[in-house]
Design a protein around this motif. Structure first.
Motif, PDB file in Angstrom:
ATOM      1  N   MET A 162      75.774   3.651  77.455  1.00 50.58           N
ATOM      2  CA  MET A 162      77.182   4.718  77.609  1.00 50.58           C
ATOM      3  C   MET A 162      77.472   5.097  76.368  1.00 50.58           C
ATOM      4  N   GLU A 163      77.267   4.708  75.019  1.00 44.97           N
ATOM      5  CA  GLU A 163      77.720   4.977  73.813  1.00 44.97           C
ATOM      6  C   GLU A 163      76.615   6.194  73.375  1.00 44.97           C
ATOM      7  N   GLU A 164      75.340   5.943  73.682  1.00 40.78           N
ATOM      8  CA  GLU A 164      74.336   6.850  73.649  1.00 40.78           C
ATOM      9  C   GLU A 164      74.687   8.051  74.336  1.00 40.78           C
ATOM     10  N   SER A 165      75.132   8.124  75.698  1.00 41.09           N
ATOM     11  CA  SER A 165      75.371   9.141  76.302  1.00 41.09           C
ATOM     12  C   SER A 165      76.442  10.017  75.752  1.00 41.09           C
ATOM     13  N   ILE A 166      77.555   9.214  75.305  1.00 45.06           N
ATOM     14  CA  ILE A 166      78.661   9.947  74.501  1.00 45.06           C
ATOM     15  C   ILE A 166      78.117  10.670  73.464  1.00 45.06           C
ATOM     16  N   THR A 167      77.495  10.008  72.607  1.00 50.72           N
ATOM     17  CA  THR A 167      77.078  10.745  71.244  1.00 50.72           C
ATOM     18  C   THR A 167      76.066  12.009  71.650  1.00 50.72           C
ATOM     19  N   THR A 168      75.489  12.004  72.687  1.00 51.56           N
ATOM     20  CA  THR A 168      74.361  13.059  73.116  1.00 51.56           C
ATOM     21  C   THR A 168      75.257  14.253  73.790  1.00 51.56           C
ATOM     22  N   ASN A 169      76.585  13.705  74.438  1.00 50.41           N
ATOM     23  CA  ASN A 169      77.326  14.962  74.731  1.00 50.41           C
ATOM     24  C   ASN A 169      78.098  15.559  73.657  1.00 50.41           C
ATOM     25  N   ASP A 170      78.504  14.826  72.670  1.00 47.88           N
ATOM     26  CA  ASP A 170      79.031  15.347  71.467  1.00 47.88           C
ATOM     27  C   ASP A 170      78.240  16.030  70.744  1.00 47.88           C
ATOM     28  N   ILE A 171      77.016  15.673  70.619  1.00 45.12           N
ATOM     29  CA  ILE A 171      75.998  16.692  70.002  1.00 45.12           C
ATOM     30  C   ILE A 171      75.862  17.963  70.635  1.00 45.12           C
ATOM     31  N   LYS A 172      75.748  18.014  71.966  1.00 43.37           N
ATOM     32  CA  LYS A 172      75.756  19.277  72.777  1.00 43.37           C
ATOM     33  C   LYS A 172      76.911  20.160  72.785  1.00 43.37           C
ATOM     34  N   LYS A 173      78.078  19.493  72.735  1.00 45.87           N
ATOM     35  CA  LYS A 173      79.185  20.019  72.392  1.00 45.87           C
ATOM     36  C   LYS A 173      79.464  20.852  71.154  1.00 45.87           C
ATOM     37  N   GLU A 174      78.811  20.046  69.959  1.00 47.19           N
ATOM     38  CA  GLU A 174      79.018  20.728  68.736  1.00 47.19           C
ATOM     39  C   GLU A 174      77.886  21.687  68.629  1.00 47.19           C
ATOM     40  N   HIS A 175      76.716  21.664  69.363  1.00 40.84           N
ATOM     41  CA  HIS A 175      75.759  23.034  69.307  1.00 40.84           C
ATOM     42  C   HIS A 175      76.388  23.954  69.959  1.00 40.84           C
ATOM     43  N   ARG A 176      76.955  23.912  71.063  1.00 34.76           N
ATOM     44  CA  ARG A 176      77.655  25.012  71.815  1.00 34.76           C
ATOM     45  C   ARG A 176      78.854  25.482  71.172  1.00 34.76           C
ATOM     46  N   GLU A 177      79.392  24.928  70.378  1.00 32.07           N
ATOM     47  CA  GLU A 177      80.464  25.463  69.494  1.00 32.07           C
ATOM     48  C   GLU A 177      79.750  26.320  68.464  1.00 32.07           C
ATOM     49  N   LYS A 178      78.758  25.855  67.986  1.00 31.02           N
ATOM     50  CA  LYS A 178      77.978  26.443  66.745  1.00 31.02           C
ATOM     51  C   LYS A 178      77.533  27.789  67.409  1.00 31.02           C
ATOM     52  N   ILE A 179      77.095  27.914  68.785  1.00 29.67           N
ATOM     53  CA  ILE A 179      76.488  29.087  69.323  1.00 29.67           C
ATOM     54  C   ILE A 179      77.689  30.125  69.491  1.00 29.67           C
ATOM     55  N   LYS A 180      78.878  29.587  69.884  1.00 35.58           N
ATOM     56  CA  LYS A 180      80.046  30.619  69.895  1.00 35.58           C
ATOM     57  C   LYS A 180      80.342  31.186  68.457  1.00 35.58           C
ATOM     58  N   GLN A 181      80.252  30.082  67.399  1.00 30.75           N
ATOM     59  CA  GLN A 181      80.699  30.618  66.029  1.00 30.75           C
ATOM     60  C   GLN A 181      79.534  31.773  65.542  1.00 30.75           C
ATOM     61  N   VAL A 182      78.497  31.676  66.171  1.00 25.80           N
ATOM     62  CA  VAL A 182      77.058  32.583  65.827  1.00 25.80           C
ATOM     63  C   VAL A 182      77.646  33.714  66.256  1.00 25.80           C
ATOM     64  N   PHE A 183      78.375  34.013  67.585  1.00 32.17           N
ATOM     65  CA  PHE A 183      78.816  35.140  68.161  1.00 32.17           C
ATOM     66  C   PHE A 183      79.818  35.691  67.178  1.00 32.17           C
ATOM     67  N   ARG A 184      80.710  34.981  66.573  1.00 34.81           N
ATOM     68  CA  ARG A 184      81.840  35.540  65.756  1.00 34.81           C
ATOM     69  C   ARG A 184      81.402  35.897  64.464  1.00 34.81           C
ATOM     70  N   GLU A 185      80.482  35.394  63.893  1.00 32.92           N
ATOM     71  CA  GLU A 185      79.773  35.776  62.548  1.00 32.92           C
ATOM     72  C   GLU A 185      79.198  37.024  62.821  1.00 32.92           C
ATOM     73  N   VAL A 186      78.404  37.212  63.667  1.00 29.85           N
ATOM     74  CA  VAL A 186      77.727  38.557  63.866  1.00 29.85           C
ATOM     75  C   VAL A 186      78.896  39.481  64.291  1.00 29.85           C
ATOM     76  N   GLY A 187      79.705  39.070  64.941  1.00 28.24           N
ATOM     77  CA  GLY A 187      80.938  40.031  65.259  1.00 28.24           C
ATOM     78  C   GLY A 187      81.642  40.733  63.917  1.00 28.24           C
ATOM     79  N   LYS A 188      81.551  40.007  62.708  1.00 28.00           N
ATOM     80  CA  LYS A 188      82.328  40.469  61.771  1.00 28.00           C
ATOM     81  C   LYS A 188      81.492  41.552  61.280  1.00 28.00           C
ATOM     82  N   VAL A 189      80.144  41.923  61.589  1.00 27.97           N
ATOM     83  CA  VAL A 189      79.451  43.207  61.187  1.00 27.97           C
ATOM     84  C   VAL A 189      79.191  44.009  62.297  1.00 27.97           C
ATOM     85  N   VAL A 190      78.869  43.548  63.478  1.00 29.25           N
ATOM     86  CA  VAL A 190      78.579  44.375  64.554  1.00 29.25           C
ATOM     87  C   VAL A 190      79.455  44.274  65.475  1.00 29.25           C
TER      88      VAL A 190
END
Length: 330
Positions: free
Chosen positions: A1-29
């Protein structure tokens, strides 16, 4: 269960980083989120992207800005009529001091390659990309060299009816996972482009968001997105409908199709749908994910005949007809 929560947290972090990629590129494009979404699908599924549109639509700017945000080795290759294959992959040069030949690697040895205006060069140069795109390696002389990972080719091309362009060979076009048509910005976006680019103090600084390790981890997470057998079969039906339209009641469309989609289409449609589901924060594919990416996966793989051109029928029309005709069996 603890491992599953950790995995979900990592996925959530990666998805937030993908959103941040859009924001960073949006500063120029300004705008072009659709194009950026497709570039990221290619990056995270090891697919190559072909961008088509008239000059001035920020294709090159978007790709170069994305490379900065990802902090990957980036090379831009301007394709011209006098470009040679050796200018891409490298060549053997003679070292007079050592009295032997040495390998001089070309710009293809980078993580992200921007093949700018790829259809400005003749077929022999375009074909020089084939081995690198498919095999992730190149041969110089008698030696074969592995390319760095991740490795992504993003090519831009002008519409083929423009002067001084060479249509890409069908075999090479099929190597691209997606062919994305880039359109003009809307009025508000173009107003912002004008204001931003007219500001001489604008520097276009962006921050680094994803590391190579993040990219490889996201690839693994997308690979774990589930797709039901019924949706797998739905993908196969779509592809076979492009090859045998009459068997699926597409009698009118059959008169316009010269060649249907290749087996790469089903593979790439599956991968792109999984990436779309992941971006939408789901661990499973929906029919809408497949339909969302179907046009970009198929539009360069369905070859139409002269009758279609004469009647003004496009591959987009054919794909829409197939999507409307083929049912989703639960």
């Amino acid at each position: 269960m603890e491992e599953s929560i950790t995995t979900n947290d990592i996925k959530k972090e990666h998805r937030e980083k993908i959103k941040q990629v859009f924001r960073e590129v949006g500063k120029v494009v300004v705008g072009q989120e659709y194009m950026l979404n497709r570039l990221l699908i290619g990056l995270f599924t090891q697919g190559h992207i072909l961008l088509e549109g008239v000059p001035g639509l920020a294709k090159t700017l978007t790709v170069s800005t994305l490379a900065k945000v990802l902090h990957l080795d980036f090379q831009r290759i301007q394709f011209t009529p006098d470009l040679l294959p050796a200018d891409l992959i490298g060549t053997m040069i003679y070292n007079q001091k050592k009295a032997n030949f040495e390998v001089k690697k070309g710009p293809i040895f980078a993580n992200m390659i921007l093949a700018d205006e790829i259809n400005r060069s003749p077929a022999k140069v375009q074909s020089a990309l084939l081995e690198s795109m498919q095999e992730k390696q190149v041969t110089i002389g008698e030696e074969t060299f592995e390319l760095d990972r991740p490795f992504l080719v993003m090519a831009t091309q002008n519409p083929v009816d423009q002067e001084g362009t060479y249509p890409l060979p069908e075999a090479q076009v099929d190597r691209f996972m997606l062919k994305v048509h880039v359109d003009y910005p809307n009025k508000d976006e173009e107003l912002e482009v004008m204001r931003r680019m007219s500001n001489l103090s604008f520097n276009g600084e962006v921050g680094t968001v994803l590391s190579k390790e993040d990219i490889f981890a996201i690839r693994s997470e997308i690979n774990q997105v589930s797709i039901s057998e019924s949706l797998e079969r739905y993908i196969i039906e779509l592809i076979f409908a492009s090859r045998n339209p009459k068997e699926y009641g597409l009698d009118t469309e059959a008169g316009f199709i010269q060649f249907g989609a290749s087996p790469r289409a089903s593979i790439n449609l599956n991968l792109a749908a999984k990436a779309t589901a992941f971006f939408d924060e789901r661990d499973y594919v929906l029919p809408e994910d497949i339909k969302e990416v179907a046009d970009d996966v198929l539009n360069h793989r369905i070859i139409l005949n002269y009758e279609a051109e004469a009647d003004g029928i496009t591959t987009h029309d054919i794909i829409n007809s197939i999507l409307k005709k083929i049912p989703i069996n639960s």
